[in-house]
Design a protein around this motif. Sequence first.
Motif, PDB file in Angstrom:
ATOM      1  N   ARG A   4      53.598  43.963  38.873  1.00 52.07           N
ATOM      2  CA  ARG A   4      53.741  42.587  39.371  1.00 52.07           C
ATOM      3  C   ARG A   4      52.983  42.464  40.687  1.00 52.07           C
ATOM      4  N   ILE A   5      52.789  41.235  41.087  1.00 49.62           N
ATOM      5  CA  ILE A   5      52.087  40.979  42.349  1.00 49.62           C
ATOM      6  C   ILE A   5      53.064  40.384  43.344  1.00 49.62           C
ATOM      7  N   ASP A   6      53.073  40.943  44.536  1.00 49.74           N
ATOM      8  CA  ASP A   6      53.901  40.419  45.621  1.00 49.74           C
ATOM      9  C   ASP A   6      53.102  39.302  46.302  1.00 49.74           C
ATOM     10  N   LEU A   9      52.197  39.071  49.949  1.00 54.07           N
ATOM     11  CA  LEU A   9      51.140  39.948  50.459  1.00 54.07           C
ATOM     12  C   LEU A   9      49.757  39.613  49.910  1.00 54.07           C
ATOM     13  N   CYS A  10      49.685  39.128  48.673  1.00 53.30           N
ATOM     14  CA  CYS A  10      48.386  38.886  48.026  1.00 53.30           C
ATOM     15  C   CYS A  10      47.527  37.943  48.862  1.00 53.30           C
ATOM     16  N   MET A  11      46.274  38.357  49.103  1.00 53.92           N
ATOM     17  CA  MET A  11      45.368  37.505  49.878  1.00 53.92           C
ATOM     18  C   MET A  11      44.282  36.904  48.996  1.00 53.92           C
ATOM     19  N   GLY A  12      44.442  37.080  47.696  1.00 50.58           N
ATOM     20  CA  GLY A  12      43.572  36.368  46.758  1.00 50.58           C
ATOM     21  C   GLY A  12      42.112  36.762  46.774  1.00 50.58           C
ATOM     22  N   ASP A  13      41.810  38.014  47.031  1.00 47.94           N
ATOM     23  CA  ASP A  13      40.393  38.400  47.083  1.00 47.94           C
ATOM     24  C   ASP A  13      39.818  38.731  45.696  1.00 47.94           C
ATOM     25  N   ARG A  14      40.641  38.718  44.710  1.00 51.81           N
ATOM     26  CA  ARG A  14      40.211  38.838  43.312  1.00 51.81           C
ATOM     27  C   ARG A  14      39.834  40.242  42.870  1.00 51.81           C
ATOM     28  N   ASN A  15      40.008  41.234  43.698  1.00 52.17           N
ATOM     29  CA  ASN A  15      39.559  42.565  43.302  1.00 52.17           C
ATOM     30  C   ASN A  15      40.253  43.061  42.040  1.00 52.17           C
ATOM     31  N   CYS A  16      41.551  42.821  41.937  1.00 52.29           N
ATOM     32  CA  CYS A  16      42.280  43.318  40.755  1.00 52.29           C
ATOM     33  C   CYS A  16      41.721  42.694  39.475  1.00 52.29           C
ATOM     34  N   ASN A  17      41.345  41.434  39.550  1.00 47.42           N
ATOM     35  CA  ASN A  17      40.764  40.742  38.396  1.00 47.42           C
ATOM     36  C   ASN A  17      39.430  41.363  38.009  1.00 47.42           C
ATOM     37  N   ILE A  32      44.805  32.899  43.645  1.00 46.45           N
ATOM     38  CA  ILE A  32      45.620  34.107  43.550  1.00 46.45           C
ATOM     39  C   ILE A  32      45.427  34.707  42.161  1.00 46.45           C
ATOM     40  N   SER A  33      45.801  35.964  42.026  1.00 46.47           N
ATOM     41  CA  SER A  33      45.753  36.610  40.714  1.00 46.47           C
ATOM     42  C   SER A  33      47.125  36.549  40.069  1.00 46.47           C
ATOM     43  N   ARG A  34      47.125  36.580  38.752  1.00 47.86           N
ATOM     44  CA  ARG A  34      48.384  36.602  37.998  1.00 47.86           C
ATOM     45  C   ARG A  34      48.358  37.774  37.020  1.00 47.86           C
ATOM     46  N   GLU A  54      43.265  49.983  45.178  1.00 50.09           N
ATOM     47  CA  GLU A  54      42.202  49.262  45.908  1.00 50.09           C
ATOM     48  C   GLU A  54      42.691  47.970  46.533  1.00 50.09           C
ATOM     49  N   CYS A  55      43.886  47.530  46.187  1.00 49.93           N
ATOM     50  CA  CYS A  55      44.393  46.263  46.733  1.00 49.93           C
ATOM     51  C   CYS A  55      44.697  46.458  48.223  1.00 49.93           C
ATOM     52  N   ALA A  56      43.872  45.855  49.069  1.00 48.24           N
ATOM     53  CA  ALA A  56      43.967  46.107  50.515  1.00 48.24           C
ATOM     54  C   ALA A  56      45.360  45.821  51.088  1.00 48.24           C
ATOM     55  N   PRO A  57      45.997  44.692  50.771  1.00 49.88           N
ATOM     56  CA  PRO A  57      47.321  44.436  51.348  1.00 49.88           C
ATOM     57  C   PRO A  57      48.469  45.096  50.589  1.00 49.88           C
ATOM     58  N   LYS A  58      48.108  45.919  49.574  1.00 42.23           N
ATOM     59  CA  LYS A  58      49.123  46.620  48.758  1.00 42.23           C
ATOM     60  C   LYS A  58      50.094  45.633  48.088  1.00 42.23           C
ATOM     61  N   ALA A  59      49.525  44.590  47.513  1.00 42.56           N
ATOM     62  CA  ALA A  59      50.341  43.549  46.889  1.00 42.56           C
ATOM     63  C   ALA A  59      50.685  43.850  45.440  1.00 42.56           C
ATOM     64  N   ILE A  60      50.023  44.856  44.859  1.00 42.15           N
ATOM     65  CA  ILE A  60      50.279  45.178  43.450  1.00 42.15           C
ATOM     66  C   ILE A  60      51.390  46.220  43.374  1.00 42.15           C
ATOM     67  N   VAL A  61      52.469  45.825  42.727  1.00 42.39           N
ATOM     68  CA  VAL A  61      53.656  46.684  42.664  1.00 42.39           C
ATOM     69  C   VAL A  61      53.768  47.248  41.258  1.00 42.39           C
TER      70      VAL A  61
HETATM   71  S1  SF4 Z   1      43.579  42.795  44.683  1.00 41.79           S
HETATM   72 FE1  SF4 Z   1      45.569  42.453  45.649  1.00 41.79          FE
HETATM   73  S2  SF4 Z   1      45.183  40.951  47.246  1.00 41.79           S
HETATM   74 FE2  SF4 Z   1      43.457  40.891  45.839  1.00 41.79          FE
HETATM   75  S3  SF4 Z   1      43.961  39.272  44.390  1.00 41.79           S
HETATM   76 FE3  SF4 Z   1      44.662  41.210  43.511  1.00 41.79          FE
HETATM   77  S4  SF4 Z   1      46.818  41.382  44.147  1.00 41.79           S
HETATM   78 FE4  SF4 Z   1      45.877  39.836  45.439  1.00 41.79          FE
END
Ligand code: SF4
Length: 64
Positions: A4-6, A9-17, A32-34, A54-61
């Motif tokens: 899941r995504i917190d 914390l998520c800053m929406g930089d799209r890296n996870c996508n 934001i990513s979903r 790689e998620c900089a703010p550690k938003a991926i749980v």
């Molecule tokens: S990589 Fe992390 S901060 Fe960036 S969009 Fe995905 S969850 Fe959000």
Amino acid sequence: MKVRIDYDLCMGDRNCNKVCPEVFEYDEDQMISRVLVDEVPEHLEKLVLKAADECAPKAIVIEE
Ligand code: SF4
């Protein structure tokens, strides 16, 4: 594995996508990513772990 995504914390930089579009969708309007899946398919687990790493703010749980 579940993920899941917190959103605090998520800053929406799209890296996870970019790393794993099969699991992380990017919402252009909300910027934001979903998470698209309830359970991460086994063959995508490594990519999800990479995205979390790689998620900089550690938003991926990761929830196993
Ligand atoms: S990589 Fe992390 S901060 Fe960036 S969009 Fe995905 S969850 Fe959000």
